[in-house]
Design an enzyme around this catalytic site. Sequence first.
Site, PDB file in Angstrom:
ATOM      1  N   HIS A 123       0.873  -1.177   0.000  1.00  0.00           N
ATOM      2  CA  HIS A 123       0.000   0.000   0.000  1.00  0.00           C
ATOM      3  C   HIS A 123       0.915   1.234   0.000  1.00  0.00           C
ATOM      4  CE1 HIS A 123      -2.793   2.953   1.784  1.00  0.00           C
ATOM      5  NE2 HIS A 123      -3.775   2.135   1.463  1.00  0.00           N
ATOM      6  N   ASP A 200       3.407  -4.259   8.069  1.00  0.00           N
ATOM      7  CA  ASP A 200       2.159  -3.511   7.930  1.00  0.00           C
ATOM      8  C   ASP A 200       1.018  -4.507   8.167  1.00  0.00           C
ATOM      9  OD1 ASP A 200      -0.194  -2.442   6.979  1.00  0.00           O
ATOM     10  OD2 ASP A 200       0.672  -1.620   5.143  1.00  0.00           O
ATOM     11  N   GLN A 203      -4.154  -5.179   7.072  1.00  0.00           N
ATOM     12  CA  GLN A 203      -5.119  -6.149   6.526  1.00  0.00           C
ATOM     13  C   GLN A 203      -5.053  -7.510   7.211  1.00  0.00           C
ATOM     14  OE1 GLN A 203      -7.513  -5.353   4.627  1.00  0.00           O
ATOM     15  NE2 GLN A 203      -6.832  -3.383   3.817  1.00  0.00           N
ATOM     16  N   LYS A 226     -10.263  -0.663  10.397  1.00  0.00           N
ATOM     17  CA  LYS A 226     -10.428  -1.854   9.554  1.00  0.00           C
ATOM     18  C   LYS A 226     -10.780  -3.083  10.391  1.00  0.00           C
ATOM     19  CE  LYS A 226      -7.040  -0.116   6.233  1.00  0.00           C
ATOM     20  NZ  LYS A 226      -7.827   0.257   5.062  1.00  0.00           N
ATOM     21  N   CYS A 364      -4.714   2.422  -3.698  1.00  0.00           N
ATOM     22  CA  CYS A 364      -3.507   2.974  -3.065  1.00  0.00           C
ATOM     23  C   CYS A 364      -2.297   2.070  -3.287  1.00  0.00           C
ATOM     24  CB  CYS A 364      -3.707   3.218  -1.573  1.00  0.00           C
ATOM     25  SG  CYS A 364      -4.937   4.463  -1.246  1.00  0.00           S
TER      26      CYS A 364
HETATM   27  C1  LIG Z   1      -2.208  -2.891   3.567  1.00  0.00           C
HETATM   28  C2  LIG Z   1      -2.562  -1.502   4.021  1.00  0.00           C
HETATM   29  N1  LIG Z   1      -1.637  -0.753   4.613  1.00  0.00           N
HETATM   30  C3  LIG Z   1      -1.894   0.483   5.065  1.00  0.00           C
HETATM   31  C4  LIG Z   1      -3.145   1.046   4.915  1.00  0.00           C
HETATM   32  C5  LIG Z   1      -3.376   2.439   5.426  1.00  0.00           C
HETATM   33  O1  LIG Z   1      -4.238   2.421   6.500  1.00  0.00           O
HETATM   34  P1  LIG Z   1      -4.783   3.780   7.132  1.00  0.00           P
HETATM   35  O2  LIG Z   1      -5.347   4.574   5.974  1.00  0.00           O
HETATM   36  O3  LIG Z   1      -5.826   3.342   8.083  1.00  0.00           O
HETATM   37  O4  LIG Z   1      -3.639   4.469   7.766  1.00  0.00           O
HETATM   38  C6  LIG Z   1      -4.148   0.316   4.287  1.00  0.00           C
HETATM   39  C7  LIG Z   1      -5.469   0.915   4.062  1.00  0.00           C
HETATM   40  O5  LIG Z   1      -6.197   0.523   3.164  1.00  0.00           O
HETATM   41  C8  LIG Z   1      -3.850  -0.999   3.833  1.00  0.00           C
HETATM   42  O6  LIG Z   1      -4.779  -1.750   3.240  1.00  0.00           O
END
Ligand SMILES: Cc1ncc(COP(=O)(O)O)c(C=O)c1O
Length: 406
Positions: A123, A200, A203, A226, A364
């Site tokens: 992401h 990260d 998910q 999430k 993203c």
């Molecule tokens: C794999 C992953 N990392 C990071 C993020 C970013 O999360 P946040 O926007 O809640 O900071 C997302 C959000 O869709 C994601 O799917």
Amino acid sequence: MEFDVNKIRVEFPALHQEIYRRPLVYFDNAATTQKPWQVINAISNYYEKDNCNIHRGVHYLSVTATEAYEEARREIRQYINAANTHEIIFTRGTTEAINLVASSFSKKYLGKGDELITTIMEHHSNFVPWQQVCIEKEATLRIVPLNDAGELDMEAFRGMFNEKTKLVAVTHASNVLGTINPVKEIIEFAHRTGVPVLVDGAQSVPHMTVDMQDLDADFYAFSGHKMYAPMGIGILYGKEKYLEEMPPYHFGGEMIRDVFTDHTTFNDLPFKFEAGTPNVEGVMGLAAAIKFMQALPVEAMSAYENSLLAYATEKLESIPGLKIFGTSPNKASLVSFLLKDIHPFDAGTIIDKLGIAVRTGHHCAMPLMDYLGVPGLIRASFAVYNTKEEVDKLYEAIQKVKQMLG
Ligand SMILES: Cc1ncc(COP(=O)(O)O)c(C=O)c1O
């Protein structure tokens, strides 16, 4: 324990509404989940009774709010089995957690000519911060490619290590392909040469139990929204040995010990990284979401989510002209696809008018879209409250898209 989806659905008021005069089918859970009453009530209770700025008062409300806030931190530590409560930092979400590490870690440990390893499936929030610190520090970002199933090329990954490697930043589960990466193996390998790993978990935490001590991750980031909690709250787990050495990310109230006109000394962990008034309502909501998840039968829940994924995959695969991206046997419960050469935005618009919320676009992950050679994808992502009947509705909606645009 049996898993009764109807009992769970009752807990989520937002699911029981009609859009375009059809019952809402919510398949955008990887973007954000709906919230159960427990979470909604925890937030309103906080504002009805306990609202106060924390850590800074001796009066009743301030003490009560502070205790609830710190109790939530202890519960989160326990939930992810971190060794120490002060290794749990409250952030606005995954994005802020990763930016914190990128900024502070690179100030302390990264120099000209050094290397970081990330992957092409990240992401933007686990890609752009590293890209930017590499530009700033004149370091190199090395990017692990994928195989045809959308899994990391582990041989390429292992081949990227050398004496200049300073950190690995990798997602636990891809928000586009669903692939669950072998993070334990990645961490073990990186640690052989003393390289720390940031995971990260945006998910993964919503779908599985994660254990910091078992994984041995050096940093682990995730977002509340999430996993049934409110927006604007997230967690950075970091090992004490790094957090102690890293400089603060933001400056201001609460993160200081003493301030003089010419210099400042900083507070202990975790406060060193929590400048300013925090999102106390978000923390209350996150603690309630964790209680909600803990009350679910974990194994039955993940078996249920996997059965939804298997059902959706089988149904969608049977549609001629539909291509699924991400076919690893080890996937989080989401499916991304394209329908012939129909633009994902056009397909998504029709699916929406049929009452079904799916996400369309680059998710993203623009470097991944380029790598896959697609303009974007359509993604249906599932949560504990979704049903096979809803998947059937998606199947029918896709048939309709084909009739109209195919
Ligand atoms: C794999 C992953 N990392 C990071 C993020 C970013 O999360 P946040 O926007 O809640 O900071 C997302 C959000 O869709 C994601 O799917």
